[in-house]
Scaffold this motif. Structure first.
Motif, PDB file in Angstrom:
ATOM      1  N   TRP A 154      24.650 -13.455  78.244  1.00  0.00           N
ATOM      2  CA  TRP A 154      23.777 -13.607  78.796  1.00  0.00           C
ATOM      3  C   TRP A 154      22.374 -13.659  77.671  1.00  0.00           C
ATOM      4  O   TRP A 154      21.664 -14.755  77.983  1.00  0.00           O
ATOM      5  N   ILE A 155      22.239 -12.790  76.738  1.00  0.00           N
ATOM      6  CA  ILE A 155      21.313 -12.884  76.113  1.00  0.00           C
ATOM      7  C   ILE A 155      21.564 -13.946  75.111  1.00  0.00           C
ATOM      8  O   ILE A 155      20.520 -14.427  74.463  1.00  0.00           O
ATOM      9  N   ARG A 156      22.548 -14.111  74.580  1.00  0.00           N
ATOM     10  CA  ARG A 156      22.724 -15.319  73.824  1.00  0.00           C
ATOM     11  C   ARG A 156      22.255 -16.670  74.459  1.00  0.00           C
ATOM     12  O   ARG A 156      21.686 -17.402  73.855  1.00  0.00           O
ATOM     13  N   THR A 157      22.457 -16.768  75.711  1.00  0.00           N
ATOM     14  CA  THR A 157      21.987 -17.903  76.422  1.00  0.00           C
ATOM     15  C   THR A 157      20.571 -18.032  76.347  1.00  0.00           C
ATOM     16  O   THR A 157      19.795 -19.019  76.042  1.00  0.00           O
ATOM     17  N   HIS A 158      19.573 -17.157  76.202  1.00  0.00           N
ATOM     18  CA  HIS A 158      18.472 -16.895  76.213  1.00  0.00           C
ATOM     19  C   HIS A 158      17.843 -17.263  74.644  1.00  0.00           C
ATOM     20  O   HIS A 158      16.981 -18.168  74.465  1.00  0.00           O
ATOM     21  N   ILE A 189      20.473  -8.065  65.967  1.00  0.00           N
ATOM     22  CA  ILE A 189      21.135  -8.659  64.878  1.00  0.00           C
ATOM     23  C   ILE A 189      21.825 -10.108  64.950  1.00  0.00           C
ATOM     24  O   ILE A 189      21.756 -11.299  64.403  1.00  0.00           O
ATOM     25  N   GLU A 190      22.580 -10.110  66.219  1.00  0.00           N
ATOM     26  CA  GLU A 190      23.510 -11.089  66.439  1.00  0.00           C
ATOM     27  C   GLU A 190      22.583 -12.423  66.912  1.00  0.00           C
ATOM     28  O   GLU A 190      22.897 -13.383  66.596  1.00  0.00           O
ATOM     29  N   ASN A 191      21.396 -12.258  67.397  1.00  0.00           N
ATOM     30  CA  ASN A 191      20.604 -13.387  67.956  1.00  0.00           C
ATOM     31  C   ASN A 191      19.471 -13.350  67.151  1.00  0.00           C
ATOM     32  O   ASN A 191      18.476 -14.527  67.256  1.00  0.00           O
ATOM     33  N   GLN A 192      19.162 -12.731  65.956  1.00  0.00           N
ATOM     34  CA  GLN A 192      18.296 -12.916  65.049  1.00  0.00           C
ATOM     35  C   GLN A 192      17.062 -13.024  65.752  1.00  0.00           C
ATOM     36  O   GLN A 192      15.970 -13.966  65.407  1.00  0.00           O
ATOM     37  N   CYS A 193      16.585 -12.119  66.518  1.00  0.00           N
ATOM     38  CA  CYS A 193      15.504 -11.740  67.177  1.00  0.00           C
ATOM     39  C   CYS A 193      14.665 -10.646  67.222  1.00  0.00           C
ATOM     40  O   CYS A 193      15.586  -9.622  67.051  1.00  0.00           O
ATOM     41  N   TYR A 194      13.645 -10.431  67.513  1.00  0.00           N
ATOM     42  CA  TYR A 194      12.884  -9.038  67.882  1.00  0.00           C
ATOM     43  C   TYR A 194      13.493  -8.563  69.030  1.00  0.00           C
ATOM     44  O   TYR A 194      13.616  -9.420  69.916  1.00  0.00           O
ATOM     45  N   VAL A 195      13.810  -7.534  69.094  1.00  0.00           N
ATOM     46  CA  VAL A 195      13.910  -6.721  70.543  1.00  0.00           C
ATOM     47  C   VAL A 195      12.942  -5.618  70.697  1.00  0.00           C
ATOM     48  O   VAL A 195      12.739  -4.750  69.960  1.00  0.00           O
ATOM     49  N   PHE A 252      23.232 -19.869  64.222  1.00  0.00           N
ATOM     50  CA  PHE A 252      23.123 -20.762  65.299  1.00  0.00           C
ATOM     51  C   PHE A 252      23.767 -22.219  64.853  1.00  0.00           C
ATOM     52  O   PHE A 252      24.561 -22.699  65.802  1.00  0.00           O
ATOM     53  N   ALA A 253      23.590 -22.717  63.705  1.00  0.00           N
ATOM     54  CA  ALA A 253      23.906 -24.027  63.332  1.00  0.00           C
ATOM     55  C   ALA A 253      25.776 -23.643  63.143  1.00  0.00           C
ATOM     56  O   ALA A 253      26.301 -24.511  63.327  1.00  0.00           O
ATOM     57  N   ASP A 254      26.067 -22.453  62.727  1.00  0.00           N
ATOM     58  CA  ASP A 254      27.622 -22.319  62.498  1.00  0.00           C
ATOM     59  C   ASP A 254      28.418 -21.821  63.897  1.00  0.00           C
ATOM     60  O   ASP A 254      29.650 -21.791  63.582  1.00  0.00           O
ATOM     61  N   ARG A 255      27.669 -21.823  64.924  1.00  0.00           N
ATOM     62  CA  ARG A 255      28.621 -21.600  65.967  1.00  0.00           C
ATOM     63  C   ARG A 255      29.585 -22.667  66.278  1.00  0.00           C
ATOM     64  O   ARG A 255      29.546 -23.975  65.829  1.00  0.00           O
ATOM     65  N   ARG A 256      30.866 -22.237  66.979  1.00  0.00           N
ATOM     66  CA  ARG A 256      31.610 -23.334  67.409  1.00  0.00           C
ATOM     67  C   ARG A 256      32.131 -23.278  68.708  1.00  0.00           C
ATOM     68  O   ARG A 256      33.115 -22.833  69.336  1.00  0.00           O
ATOM     69  N   PRO A 257      31.143 -23.619  69.621  1.00  0.00           N
ATOM     70  CA  PRO A 257      31.218 -23.428  70.973  1.00  0.00           C
ATOM     71  C   PRO A 257      32.388 -24.064  71.641  1.00  0.00           C
ATOM     72  O   PRO A 257      32.837 -23.481  72.647  1.00  0.00           O
TER      73      PRO A 257
END
Ligand SMILES: NC(=O)CCC(=O)C(=O)O
Length: 271
Positions: A154-158, A189-195, A252-257
């Protein structure tokens, strides 16, 4: 450009919206004196988890909370992630986050998507079905509520939708403090964002709460962490760091959805 964030880690009076509004307003005034640009309140900060009395104390269409958030945001020229409140609607009560921008406009209402059965939410609340995306000035943000952080997808979607700053408002109990800290660091870490995670302090008839509000940068470094007592947590963030981290390790570019989807289709089990 840095932005000063303040988490108002309040001890919430059980089932007493008026008292909670008074103490929240005082805390906002203090945070403004500290130079806060964005102020954050915890989950269900008007009622606490007094869920059996929601008929009486839930906020009709969250109008009272929206008026409160809008007034303070405009008066002080701050962005206000005004926690979540019990919002009474025709379809039932939702646990809904309110966000006002510095002009006093209500720019977002997000209803908690994952209801937490251990605290009886499923018996008294309706879940939301919409994402928590919004913008504050040029900054892409997302807001989620407490138990939602256990759902990385869910967080990844955001994050995939552009969120650079994740707000988490919570009433997270002390026995699972370790989960709180670890999950928040992992989400950063996984979303490379501020929390920016604002928990409550104190206790209610059923739980002792963890406090430990946290502000974490996109490397997963803790910029500020509260203890268990009520207080105001402050930290300065620099949105440029998100772009920097994302360019150094291009997760994000390296993901293999497509691979993930195919694997899920082949091997998925229901639990
Ligand atoms: N208010 C909540 O959603 C609490 C979530 C929680 O405690 C957890 O362990 O998850």
């Amino acid at each position: 450009m840095t932005i000063r964030i303040a988490c108002l880690q309040l001890d919430i009076a059980f089932g007493d919206p008026q008292k909670n509004e008074q103490q929240a307003e005082k805390a906002v005034e203090l945070a403004v004196k500290e130079g806060a640009d964005i102020i954050v309140l915890p989950e269900l900060w008007t009622t606490g988890y007094d869920l059996t009395r929601l008929d009486e104390i839930a906020d009709d269409n969250a109008e009272r909370a929206k008026t409160f958030a809008s007034r303070l945001a405009q008066t002080y020229g701050i962005h206000f992630v005004a926690g979540s409140v019990a919002k009474k609607t025709d379809a039932g009560v939702t646990n809904t986050m309110i966000v006002a921008n510095r002009n006093g406009q209500i720019i977002k209402e997000y209803s908690k998507v994952h209801l937490f059965q251990l605290m009886d939410e499923h018996l008294h609340l309706q879940s939301g079905n919409e994402p928590g995306l919004f913008s504050l000035d040029e900054l892409s943000c997302a807001g989620v509520i407490c138990y939602d952080i256990r759902f990385p997808e869910w967080i990844r979607t955001h994050a995939l939708s552009g969120a650079e700053l994740l707000f988490v408002v919570a009433e997270w109990p002390l026995p699972r403090l370790h989960h709180w800290r670890t999950l928040l660091m992992a989400r950063a870490i996984e979303n490379q964002c501020y929390v920016v995670a604002c928990n409550r302090a104190g206790s209610d008839p059923n739980n002792v709460f963890a406090g430990h509000s946290l502000i974490i940068d996109p490397w997963g470094e803790i910029l500020a962490e509260a203890d268990e007592d009520p207080g105001i947590l402050l930290a300065d963030i620099d949105p440029a760091l998100v772009r920097d981290v994302r360019s150094r390790i291009p997760v994000f570019a390296d993901r293999r959805p497509r691979l993930y989807e195919e694997t899920t289709k082949k091997f998925f089990k229901t639990y």
